[in-house]
Design an enzyme around this catalytic site. Structure first.
Site, mmCIF file in Angstrom:
data_model
loop_
_atom_site.group_PDB
_atom_site.id
_atom_site.type_symbol
_atom_site.label_atom_id
_atom_site.label_comp_id
_atom_site.label_asym_id
_atom_site.label_seq_id
_atom_site.Cartn_x
_atom_site.Cartn_y
_atom_site.Cartn_z
ATOM 1 C CG HIS A 270 6.635 37.045 7.290
ATOM 2 N ND1 HIS A 270 8.012 37.024 7.186
ATOM 3 C CD2 HIS A 270 6.197 35.973 6.568
ATOM 4 C CE1 HIS A 270 8.380 35.972 6.451
ATOM 5 N NE2 HIS A 270 7.301 35.327 6.066
ATOM 6 C CD GLU B 209 9.966 33.556 3.766
ATOM 7 O OE1 GLU B 209 10.507 33.770 4.877
ATOM 8 O OE2 GLU B 209 8.786 33.892 3.518
ATOM 9 C CG HIS C 276 1.453 38.469 6.486
ATOM 10 N ND1 HIS C 276 1.564 37.806 7.688
ATOM 11 C CD2 HIS C 276 1.889 37.599 5.553
ATOM 12 C CE1 HIS C 276 2.067 36.606 7.477
ATOM 13 N NE2 HIS C 276 2.280 36.455 6.193
ATOM 14 C CE LYS D 37 10.176 27.014 9.619
ATOM 15 N NZ LYS D 37 9.116 27.246 8.674
ATOM 16 C CD GLU E 82 4.865 32.211 15.498
ATOM 17 O OE1 GLU E 82 5.008 31.407 14.574
ATOM 18 O OE2 GLU E 82 4.416 33.346 15.356
ATOM 19 C CG ASN F 210 6.416 35.472 12.090
ATOM 20 O OD1 ASN F 210 6.404 34.544 11.289
ATOM 21 N ND2 ASN F 210 5.832 35.401 13.272
ATOM 22 C CE LYS G 89 4.143 28.969 12.492
ATOM 23 N NZ LYS G 89 4.317 30.418 12.282
ATOM 24 C CG HIS H 252 4.961 34.900 1.127
ATOM 25 N ND1 HIS H 252 4.181 35.527 2.075
ATOM 26 C CD2 HIS H 252 5.941 34.262 1.812
ATOM 27 C CE1 HIS H 252 4.662 35.273 3.272
ATOM 28 N NE2 HIS H 252 5.741 34.510 3.145
ATOM 29 N NE ARG I 31 7.582 28.049 13.835
ATOM 30 C CZ ARG I 31 7.261 26.846 13.408
ATOM 31 N NH1 ARG I 31 7.135 25.849 14.252
ATOM 32 N NH2 ARG I 31 7.027 26.612 12.132
ATOM 33 N NE ARG J 17 -10.069 11.627 17.446
ATOM 34 C CZ ARG J 17 -10.859 10.565 17.528
ATOM 35 N NH1 ARG J 17 -10.364 9.359 17.325
ATOM 36 N NH2 ARG J 17 -12.111 10.704 17.835
HETATM 37 P P1 NAD Z 1 3.024 27.419 -4.707
HETATM 38 O O1 NAD Z 1 2.898 26.185 -3.944
HETATM 39 O O2 NAD Z 1 1.780 28.062 -5.194
HETATM 40 O O3 NAD Z 1 3.993 27.156 -5.943
HETATM 41 C C1 NAD Z 1 4.268 28.213 -6.849
HETATM 42 C C2 NAD Z 1 4.030 27.766 -8.299
HETATM 43 O O4 NAD Z 1 5.110 26.940 -8.696
HETATM 44 C C3 NAD Z 1 2.768 26.942 -8.502
HETATM 45 O O5 NAD Z 1 2.172 27.318 -9.713
HETATM 46 C C4 NAD Z 1 3.303 25.508 -8.587
HETATM 47 O O6 NAD Z 1 2.472 24.655 -9.346
HETATM 48 C C5 NAD Z 1 4.617 25.732 -9.276
HETATM 49 N N1 NAD Z 1 5.652 24.741 -9.019
HETATM 50 C C6 NAD Z 1 5.958 24.143 -7.837
HETATM 51 N N2 NAD Z 1 7.072 23.432 -7.960
HETATM 52 C C7 NAD Z 1 7.477 23.557 -9.247
HETATM 53 C C8 NAD Z 1 8.590 23.068 -9.972
HETATM 54 N N3 NAD Z 1 9.555 22.360 -9.388
HETATM 55 N N4 NAD Z 1 8.688 23.383 -11.282
HETATM 56 C C9 NAD Z 1 7.752 24.161 -11.880
HETATM 57 N N5 NAD Z 1 6.695 24.680 -11.235
HETATM 58 C C10 NAD Z 1 6.573 24.375 -9.923
HETATM 59 O O7 NAD Z 1 3.822 28.552 -3.894
HETATM 60 P P2 NAD Z 1 4.979 28.498 -2.796
HETATM 61 O O8 NAD Z 1 5.634 29.819 -2.857
HETATM 62 O O9 NAD Z 1 5.788 27.279 -2.889
HETATM 63 O O10 NAD Z 1 4.172 28.384 -1.415
HETATM 64 C C11 NAD Z 1 3.288 29.398 -0.988
HETATM 65 C C12 NAD Z 1 2.410 28.831 0.100
HETATM 66 O O11 NAD Z 1 3.234 28.422 1.189
HETATM 67 C C13 NAD Z 1 1.410 29.806 0.669
HETATM 68 O O12 NAD Z 1 0.155 29.176 0.757
HETATM 69 C C14 NAD Z 1 1.947 30.126 2.056
HETATM 70 O O13 NAD Z 1 0.920 30.438 2.970
HETATM 71 C C15 NAD Z 1 2.639 28.842 2.409
HETATM 72 N N6 NAD Z 1 3.704 28.968 3.422
HETATM 73 C C16 NAD Z 1 3.663 28.135 4.474
HETATM 74 C C17 NAD Z 1 4.653 28.193 5.444
HETATM 75 C C18 NAD Z 1 4.636 27.215 6.579
HETATM 76 O O14 NAD Z 1 5.442 27.368 7.512
HETATM 77 N N7 NAD Z 1 3.800 26.202 6.532
HETATM 78 C C19 NAD Z 1 5.696 29.114 5.327
HETATM 79 C C20 NAD Z 1 5.716 29.958 4.222
HETATM 80 C C21 NAD Z 1 4.712 29.879 3.269
HETATM 81 N N1 GLY Z 2 7.126 30.392 8.275
HETATM 82 C C1 GLY Z 2 7.188 30.789 9.651
HETATM 83 C C2 GLY Z 2 7.210 29.652 10.603
HETATM 84 O O1 GLY Z 2 7.332 28.517 10.206
HETATM 85 O O2 GLY Z 2 7.112 29.864 11.779
#
Ligand code: NAD
Ligand code: GLY
Length: 365
Positions: free
Chosen positions: A248, A185, A252, A227, A237, A245, A143, A265, A241, A121
Site C-alpha cells: 500500500h 489483497e 497509494h 486478518k 494499528e 499495508n 475501519k 486499488h 496491524r 453516537r
Molecule cells: P466498490 O464498493 O466501489 O465496488 C466496486 C463496483 O462493484 C461498484 O461499481 C459496485 O457497485 C459494484 N458491485 C459491488 N458488488 C457487486 C456485485 N456483487 N455484483 C456486481 N457489481 C457489484 O469497490 P470495492 O473495491 O469493493 O471497495 C473499495 C473501497 O473500499 C474504497 O473506498 C477503499 O477505501 C475501501 N477499503 C476499505 C478498507 C477498510 O479496511 N475499511 C480496506 C480496503 C478498502
Molecule cells: N485494510 C487495512 C486494515 O484494515 O488495516
C-alpha cells in the site's frame, strides 16, 4: 456455511461465509439483540441485484426495513452522503438499538459503517459485503471512513460490526476486473502471514478466477482468518496491524498520482507488492526465488506488476511521505522476508526506494 470469529472481548463478532447467505440474513440478525427497524444502505447497482432478497429475509424475521440508496462511486463516500443517511435514519425513527445494514462493496461498507459509528453516537452495524475486496478486507476489522476533498479515508473511526455476512454467490455478478482487484489483497494475506495459503493459491488460482464456489469460500475464509488474527493482536494499528499495508505504501502513491483513474486499488497494491518485494531483495532481506513466486502469482491472477513509466520516482516518494500512514513524513515499508513473513521497516534511503521503483517500471513478466 463457514464461520470465522473475531475475538475482541465485548466487540467480538462472527463472519458467516457461504452461498445463499443473503436469504438467511433475517434469521441470523434475529439471533442478536437488535431493534426491529433497520436502515439498509446500498447503491443502485447492488440494490437492483440483491436488496429485495435481504429485505424479504429481514421482513420475515420481523424487521421493518428502510432502504437508503447512495449513487455508485468512490466520490459518494463523503460527508454529504453520510448526512443523507442520518436524515433517512432519523425520519424512519431508528433508535440506538436499530442496525445499519451495509449491502455492497467497500464504498458502501465504509460509508454505512461511518454513519453507524456516528448516528446517535453509534448504532449496531451489519456488513453484507458483495465484492471480493469487501469480503476479504474492508468489511472485517472495523475501519470505517468517508473521504475528504484533500484525501481518501481522512474522516473515520475504528468501529467493529456486530455481524458480517459474506455471500460468495454474489461474486458471480462482479466484473472480472473487480474480482482480480480483490485477489491482490488475498495474495497479500499469503505473503504476510500464511505461506501454506500462498502455496494453495499457486495451485488453485485458476479455480478461484473461474469462481469455483468451494475455492471462493476457502479464499474468503482463510483471508478473514489471517486478518482476524492480525486485528485481534492490534485492533487500532499501534504496531502489527501495519503489516496489512503490504503493497500500500507504493500502491497509494500510484493511485494518488494517477488521480485514481489509471488503475483500481488492487492493481495499485499488486504493483506495490512487487516493488516492496524488489526492495526487500535489494536490501538482502529476501531471496530472489521468493520474489519470483510473488510476481508469478500476481501475474497468474491477472494483476499488473509494472508501475506506469510516466510516474517520477521522486514524486512518488513525496506522495508516500504525505500519506496518512506516514508519521512526520517517515515512510514505512512492509517488506517480505519469505512468503509468509514480513517485517515493518522505515529509514530506507531514497536511493534504495528509487532503485526499486525504477526496477518495477522496467519489469515485464
Ligand atoms: P466498490 O464498493 O466501489 O465496488 C466496486 C463496483 O462493484 C461498484 O461499481 C459496485 O457497485 C459494484 N458491485 C459491488 N458488488 C457487486 C456485485 N456483487 N455484483 C456486481 N457489481 C457489484 O469497490 P470495492 O473495491 O469493493 O471497495 C473499495 C473501497 O473500499 C474504497 O473506498 C477503499 O477505501 C475501501 N477499503 C476499505 C478498507 C477498510 O479496511 N475499511 C480496506 C480496503 C478498502
Ligand atoms: N485494510 C487495512 C486494515 O484494515 O488495516
Amino acid at each position: 456455511m463457514k464461520n470465522v470469529l473475531i475475538s475482541l472481548g465485548q466487540r467480538s463478532y462472527n463472519i458467516a461465509i457461504g452461498s445463499g447467505i443473503l436469504d438467511r440474513a433475517g434469521a441470523l440478525l434475529a439471533e442478536l439483540p437488535l431493534g426491529k427497524k433497520a436502515l439498509l444502505v446500498t447503491n443502485p447497482a447492488v440494490g437492483d441485484l440483491y436488496a429485495a432478497r435481504v429485505e424479504n429475509s429481514l421482513a420475515q424475521a420481523g424487521f421493518r426495513v428502510f432502504r437508503a440508496q447512495i449513487p455508485d462511486g468512490e466520490q459518494y463516500k463523503s460527508l454529504q452522503s453520510a448526512a443523507t443517511l442520518y436524515d433517512r435514519a432519523f425520519a424512519a425513527g431508528l433508535d440506538r438499538s436499530c442496525p445499519v445494514v451495509a449491502l455492497g462493496g467497500g464504498v458502501v461498507g465504509d460509508l454505512g459503517g461511518f454513519a453507524a459509528a456516528t448516528y446517535m453516537r453509534g448504532v449496531p452495524l451489519v456488513q453484507i459485503p458483495t465484492t471480493l475486496l469487501a469480503q476479504v478486507d474492508s468489511s472485517v476489522g472495523g475501519k470505517v471512513a468517508v473521504n475528504h476533498p484533500r484525501g481518501k479515508n481522512i474522516i473515520g473511526a475504528f468501529y467493529q460490526p456486530v455481524l458480517v455476512l459474506s455471500d460468495t454467490e454474489t461474486l458471480r455478478t462482479l466484473a472480472g476486473r473487480e474480482v482480480r482487484s480483490g485477489l491482490a489483497e488475498v495474495i497479500k494475506y499469503g505473503v504476510i502471514r500464511d505461506g501454506r495459503f500462498f502455496g494453495w493459491l499457486e495451485k488453485n488460482i485458476g479455480k478461484v478466477l473461474a469462481l469455483d464456489p468451494e475455492a471462493l469460500a476457502h479464499v474468503v475464509e482463510t483471508s478473514c482468518r489471517v486478518k482476524a488474527a492480525v486485528v485481534e493482536e492490534d485492533e487500532t494499528e499501534q504496531g502489527t496491524r501495519a503489516i496489512l499495508n503490504l503493497g500500500h505504501t507504493v500502491g497509494h502513491a500510484v493511485e494518488s498520482l494517477t488521480y485514481y483513474t489509471d488503475c483500481n486499488h488492487g492493481e495499485a497494491v499488486a504493483m506495490g507488492m512487487a516493488t516492496a518485494t524488489r526492495l526487500a531483495v535489494q536490501l538482502g532481506l529476501c531471496q530472489a526465488g521468493e520474489e519470483k513466486r510473488v510476481n508469478e502469482l500476481l501475474h497468474k491472477a491477472g494483476l499488473p506488476l509494472q508501475i506506469p513509466g510516466k510516474l517520477d520516482p521522486h514524486e512518488m516518494i513525496k506522495a508516500m511521505a504525505r500519506d496518512k500512514k506516514a508519521y512526520g513524513g517517515e515512510i514505512t515499508f512492509i517488506l517480505p522476508k519469505t512468503v509468509g513473513e514480513v517485517i515493518i521497516k522505515n529509514n530506507i534511503s531514497e536511493t534504495d526506494i528509487v532503485k526499486a521503483v525504477q526496477a518495477c517500471q522496467g519489469q515485464n513478466l
